[in-house]
Design a protein around this motif. Sequence first.
Motif, mmCIF file in Angstrom:
data_model
loop_
_atom_site.group_PDB
_atom_site.id
_atom_site.type_symbol
_atom_site.label_atom_id
_atom_site.label_comp_id
_atom_site.label_asym_id
_atom_site.label_seq_id
_atom_site.Cartn_x
_atom_site.Cartn_y
_atom_site.Cartn_z
ATOM 1 N N GLY A 10 0.753 -1.166 -0.028
ATOM 2 C CA GLY A 10 -0.083 -0.045 -0.174
ATOM 3 C C GLY A 10 0.726 1.225 0.054
ATOM 4 N N SER A 36 -3.862 -1.576 0.098
ATOM 5 C CA SER A 36 -4.925 -1.845 -0.901
ATOM 6 C C SER A 36 -4.805 -3.068 -1.840
ATOM 7 N N GLY A 42 -7.861 -3.283 2.835
ATOM 8 C CA GLY A 42 -7.046 -2.011 3.451
ATOM 9 C C GLY A 42 -7.237 -2.420 5.287
#
Length: 502
Positions: free
Chosen positions: A231, A237, A268
């Motif tokens: 991420g 993500s 997330g």
Amino acid sequence: MKSRFIASVLFTAWLLLPCFISCTPNNPDEPGQPSDGWVAPAPGEYTFVCPEGHPWKPGDKINVRGSYAPASMDVILEAENISADGKTAKVNLSGRLFDFPARPDGLYAAFPSDKIYNDGDLTGETVQFLNPDYEIFAAYLSEGVFTFKPFTSTLTLSVEGDYDCFYLTGAGKEDLVFKSCEITCSTNDEGVLRPTKGSKAEIESALEGGKITLHFPGITAFKSGFIFYFGKGGNYSVMYRHTGNERIIRGQTLDLGNITSSLVPFDGYIPRVPSLGKPTKIDVNVQELSGICLTEDGEALWAVGDEGQLAKVSFDGKVQNIKHFSTDLEGVTRNPMTGDLLVCIEGSQRVAKISQPNFTERTNLFVVQEAVDGNFGNSGLEGITYYKDDIIYTGSQAGPYLWKYTLAGEKIEKINLKDITSIIREIADLWYDPVNDWLWVVDSESHKIFVFTGDAHQLIDRIELPTIQNEESVCVDYAHNCVWVGDDNDGQPAIYRYEFVE
């Protein structure tokens, strides 16, 4: 309950004392060789042979030591010391190092020297490294040559995308990071690595250039694979899941290559168990304390002991005895729908109810027949917790096995927790956490708390408990921002309050 044989350990230490004394450094003011013909090394030129695939470079710093740490020396390799192919380096050694040889090999070497921690003056074939997330080599002297062995395993990969951070964890929450590790390398023992201080089951770090190279001390075994999250700015993500059993041998590299095509979207949220601070110890007079849970108002604890004691314990340790049931009560939980207490009984491997409001009448509900048929005996039912919809979990030391039952006695599921994580050793107590839908399991053999998903099919995290001798009970108390852990200590049973910290 499990007894602790402290006296036998002290007696063994007393027996080994003469050996310890005989291994202290030689006195340099009393030169001479021992009568058995062992010859100590002398100043001169020595050869350092690097592990395969790891050539020496100018600036590499190697520690050479005998039996006395203050007399050890650091060798900084220069280009003129190193062979053209980088496989060997020749260095002249001299000085106080040779006043303190160490059996069986005389001298020992380790790399990198700036990561070594000497815990006291005595040293020898064993060396300790701090925060071992780098390549580690060690060697012993043989006929003027130090032949280095690798003590780390390596994982590498590359990934494309706008990511600046990653998070790695094993599906079984295997130990990945240690505060220190200890290595023994000699002709007597050519390669033993022992983690010596606290560990973590995850690695979270910055991602630079889309490449990751991770070094783990010793052999790294991922029993059920592992997961990488990627991420930006700490928000994850995408994820990469590597399934199956992976065992990375010391000195070997698992190269995953470019994993970009295997990334999948991720929402997330990585479940994170809060960290625990230093505990407060509260002495309690509950004989062979083995189970705790919160009272209805949440302002005290129910506690049970192996001798059948049921008591109500205030948060400052005051004990109100309710009744002795003359049976081996190992775990207790409260049925939030009725207010009754539910207990598990070792030996008979039974689940029973203690009825409110007086909590003096016990009714047997059902027997866990598989624990009876398996002759679990004193390794049987140790923990119990109410789950939901009149369903409970109960678990045993043996296995460790976890059963899901209805209160009517219908078995729904049996789980061997070792199939989920190889590092768990037993179930000492259980606590279902309805706030997060987590199942907390305390293990007094490994001195850890394991946190599973509510269905007990996946391990979320595990927490080290370094200060308690015999952790036989656990209770999570979000209203008071803490976890209560019971210590079944013969000398002084106690309940420890661990505050949650950020």
